[in-house]
Design a protein around this motif. Structure first.
Motif, PDB file in Angstrom:
ATOM      1  N   MET A 127       0.839  -1.178   0.000  1.00  0.00           N
ATOM      2  CA  MET A 127       0.000   0.000   0.000  1.00  0.00           C
ATOM      3  C   MET A 127       0.884   1.241   0.000  1.00  0.00           C
ATOM      4  O   MET A 127       1.842   1.324   0.743  1.00  0.00           O
ATOM      5  CB  MET A 127      -0.893  -0.012   1.233  1.00  0.00           C
ATOM      6  CG  MET A 127      -1.775   1.177   1.340  1.00  0.00           C
ATOM      7  SD  MET A 127      -2.919   0.907   2.721  1.00  0.00           S
ATOM      8  CE  MET A 127      -3.210   2.563   3.178  1.00  0.00           C
ATOM      9  N   THR A 128       0.532   2.184  -0.846  1.00  0.00           N
ATOM     10  CA  THR A 128       1.284   3.429  -0.937  1.00  0.00           C
ATOM     11  C   THR A 128       0.454   4.562  -0.362  1.00  0.00           C
ATOM     12  O   THR A 128      -0.755   4.624  -0.579  1.00  0.00           O
ATOM     13  CB  THR A 128       1.618   3.747  -2.411  1.00  0.00           C
ATOM     14  OG1 THR A 128       2.363   2.660  -2.942  1.00  0.00           O
ATOM     15  CG2 THR A 128       2.411   5.011  -2.528  1.00  0.00           C
ATOM     16  N   LEU A 129       1.084   5.432   0.371  1.00  0.00           N
ATOM     17  CA  LEU A 129       0.428   6.595   0.934  1.00  0.00           C
ATOM     18  C   LEU A 129       1.239   7.815   0.548  1.00  0.00           C
ATOM     19  O   LEU A 129       2.465   7.799   0.634  1.00  0.00           O
ATOM     20  CB  LEU A 129       0.354   6.469   2.460  1.00  0.00           C
ATOM     21  CG  LEU A 129      -0.276   7.620   3.217  1.00  0.00           C
ATOM     22  CD1 LEU A 129      -1.761   7.722   2.864  1.00  0.00           C
ATOM     23  CD2 LEU A 129      -0.087   7.421   4.700  1.00  0.00           C
ATOM     24  N   GLY A 130       0.575   8.860   0.085  1.00  0.00           N
ATOM     25  CA  GLY A 130       1.279  10.069  -0.321  1.00  0.00           C
ATOM     26  C   GLY A 130       0.622  11.300   0.258  1.00  0.00           C
ATOM     27  O   GLY A 130      -0.528  11.274   0.703  1.00  0.00           O
ATOM     28  N   LEU A 131       1.348  12.383   0.254  1.00  0.00           N
ATOM     29  CA  LEU A 131       0.865  13.659   0.733  1.00  0.00           C
ATOM     30  C   LEU A 131       1.235  14.704  -0.306  1.00  0.00           C
ATOM     31  O   LEU A 131       2.405  14.821  -0.676  1.00  0.00           O
ATOM     32  CB  LEU A 131       1.516  13.992   2.078  1.00  0.00           C
ATOM     33  CG  LEU A 131       1.132  15.296   2.724  1.00  0.00           C
ATOM     34  CD1 LEU A 131      -0.324  15.232   3.194  1.00  0.00           C
ATOM     35  CD2 LEU A 131       2.041  15.586   3.892  1.00  0.00           C
ATOM     36  N   THR A 132       0.240  15.439  -0.803  1.00  0.00           N
ATOM     37  CA  THR A 132       0.472  16.431  -1.846  1.00  0.00           C
ATOM     38  C   THR A 132      -0.070  17.780  -1.392  1.00  0.00           C
ATOM     39  O   THR A 132      -1.255  17.880  -1.039  1.00  0.00           O
ATOM     40  CB  THR A 132      -0.237  16.013  -3.156  1.00  0.00           C
ATOM     41  OG1 THR A 132       0.239  14.732  -3.551  1.00  0.00           O
ATOM     42  CG2 THR A 132       0.027  17.013  -4.260  1.00  0.00           C
ATOM     43  N   PRO A 133       0.755  18.816  -1.399  1.00  0.00           N
ATOM     44  CA  PRO A 133       0.236  20.149  -1.079  1.00  0.00           C
ATOM     45  C   PRO A 133      -0.782  20.577  -2.134  1.00  0.00           C
ATOM     46  O   PRO A 133      -0.608  20.313  -3.319  1.00  0.00           O
ATOM     47  CB  PRO A 133       1.456  21.058  -1.139  1.00  0.00           C
ATOM     48  CG  PRO A 133       2.636  20.163  -1.195  1.00  0.00           C
ATOM     49  CD  PRO A 133       2.177  18.840  -1.686  1.00  0.00           C
ATOM     50  N   TYR A 134      -1.855  21.238  -1.684  1.00  0.00           N
ATOM     51  CA  TYR A 134      -2.901  21.722  -2.578  1.00  0.00           C
ATOM     52  C   TYR A 134      -3.151  23.192  -2.231  1.00  0.00           C
ATOM     53  O   TYR A 134      -3.565  23.502  -1.120  1.00  0.00           O
ATOM     54  CB  TYR A 134      -4.182  20.898  -2.396  1.00  0.00           C
ATOM     55  CG  TYR A 134      -5.124  21.001  -3.567  1.00  0.00           C
ATOM     56  CD1 TYR A 134      -5.806  22.184  -3.833  1.00  0.00           C
ATOM     57  CD2 TYR A 134      -5.345  19.926  -4.393  1.00  0.00           C
ATOM     58  CE1 TYR A 134      -6.664  22.280  -4.915  1.00  0.00           C
ATOM     59  CE2 TYR A 134      -6.210  20.000  -5.470  1.00  0.00           C
ATOM     60  CZ  TYR A 134      -6.864  21.190  -5.723  1.00  0.00           C
ATOM     61  OH  TYR A 134      -7.715  21.277  -6.785  1.00  0.00           O
ATOM     62  N   LEU A 135      -2.893  24.072  -3.199  1.00  0.00           N
ATOM     63  CA  LEU A 135      -3.029  25.504  -2.979  1.00  0.00           C
ATOM     64  C   LEU A 135      -4.328  26.021  -3.587  1.00  0.00           C
ATOM     65  O   LEU A 135      -4.646  25.701  -4.734  1.00  0.00           O
ATOM     66  CB  LEU A 135      -1.857  26.249  -3.628  1.00  0.00           C
ATOM     67  CG  LEU A 135      -0.448  25.771  -3.285  1.00  0.00           C
ATOM     68  CD1 LEU A 135       0.575  26.597  -4.043  1.00  0.00           C
ATOM     69  CD2 LEU A 135      -0.209  25.832  -1.793  1.00  0.00           C
ATOM     70  N   PHE A 136      -5.074  26.824  -2.826  1.00  0.00           N
ATOM     71  CA  PHE A 136      -6.265  27.489  -3.340  1.00  0.00           C
ATOM     72  C   PHE A 136      -5.915  28.939  -3.607  1.00  0.00           C
ATOM     73  O   PHE A 136      -5.490  29.658  -2.707  1.00  0.00           O
ATOM     74  CB  PHE A 136      -7.426  27.394  -2.343  1.00  0.00           C
ATOM     75  CG  PHE A 136      -8.037  26.027  -2.306  1.00  0.00           C
ATOM     76  CD1 PHE A 136      -8.973  25.648  -3.248  1.00  0.00           C
ATOM     77  CD2 PHE A 136      -7.658  25.117  -1.339  1.00  0.00           C
ATOM     78  CE1 PHE A 136      -9.532  24.378  -3.225  1.00  0.00           C
ATOM     79  CE2 PHE A 136      -8.205  23.852  -1.309  1.00  0.00           C
ATOM     80  CZ  PHE A 136      -9.140  23.486  -2.254  1.00  0.00           C
ATOM     81  N   MET A 137      -6.116  29.354  -4.850  1.00  0.00           N
ATOM     82  CA  MET A 137      -5.774  30.697  -5.277  1.00  0.00           C
ATOM     83  C   MET A 137      -7.052  31.517  -5.449  1.00  0.00           C
ATOM     84  O   MET A 137      -8.148  30.975  -5.501  1.00  0.00           O
ATOM     85  CB  MET A 137      -4.995  30.638  -6.593  1.00  0.00           C
ATOM     86  CG  MET A 137      -3.831  29.646  -6.599  1.00  0.00           C
ATOM     87  SD  MET A 137      -2.605  29.907  -5.313  1.00  0.00           S
ATOM     88  CE  MET A 137      -1.743  31.305  -5.978  1.00  0.00           C
ATOM     89  N   ASP A 138      -6.895  32.816  -5.570  1.00  0.00           N
ATOM     90  CA  ASP A 138      -8.047  33.716  -5.686  1.00  0.00           C
ATOM     91  C   ASP A 138      -8.130  34.301  -7.098  1.00  0.00           C
ATOM     92  O   ASP A 138      -8.047  35.509  -7.287  1.00  0.00           O
ATOM     93  CB  ASP A 138      -7.953  34.825  -4.647  1.00  0.00           C
ATOM     94  CG  ASP A 138      -9.241  35.620  -4.536  1.00  0.00           C
ATOM     95  OD1 ASP A 138     -10.296  35.139  -4.998  1.00  0.00           O
ATOM     96  OD2 ASP A 138      -9.190  36.735  -3.984  1.00  0.00           O
TER      97      ASP A 138
END
Length: 142
Positions: free
Chosen positions: A1-12
């Motif tokens: 099983m692979t687990l990842g973490l990805t930053p997600y940016l919300f822009m205006d």
């Protein structure tokens, strides 16, 4: 099983500008970009005209890492803050300097890039979009 973490940016409303900026500053490679106007229509949730050109989802590849981002709907601006920061790790001191210099254009330096007890080049900079980056250079072991 692979687990990842990805930053997600919300822009205006400036996600396209941010994508172009990260391509230049970080060497990002665009994997996917879709606007709200390209999404299938939903009669229960009509799309405001002002949202059609905004980015609904984008995926960038920076080195071996992913960065996702999107625009908010008009009138639903994200809150700018420091709850999320991004650490860019490099084994190349010169590359760290190049990245730091690029990110500070239009932004502000929180901590100048400098030698520390844990890194030959470490610094913190907030870019012109309000995103804070830690630039961490790995200490080359002899």
């Amino acid at each position: 099983m692979t687990l990842g973490l990805t930053p997600y940016l919300f822009m205006d409303g400036n996600a396209k500008e941010a994508i172009n900026f990260y391509e230049q500053a970080l060497g990002a490679r665009v994997q996917f970009v879709q606007s709200f106007g390209e999404m299938p229509e939903n009669p229960d949730f009509p799309l405001p005209e002002a949202a059609k050109d905004r980015v609904s989802h984008a995926l960038l590849k920076i080195g071996e890492s992913d960065l996702m981002l999107s625009d908010s709907f008009p009138g639903h601006s994200p809150q700018v803050g420091n709850q999320v920061t991004i650490c860019i790790q490099s084994s190349d001191k010169e590359r760290s300097h190049t990245i730091f210099e690029a990110l500070q254009q239009g932004g502000r330096v929180q901590m100048p890039l400098q030698e520390t007890f844990f890194s030959p080049a470490y610094g913190t900079v907030t870019d012109k979009f309000g995103v804070t980056f830690h630039i961490f250079t790995e200490d080359a072991q002899p």
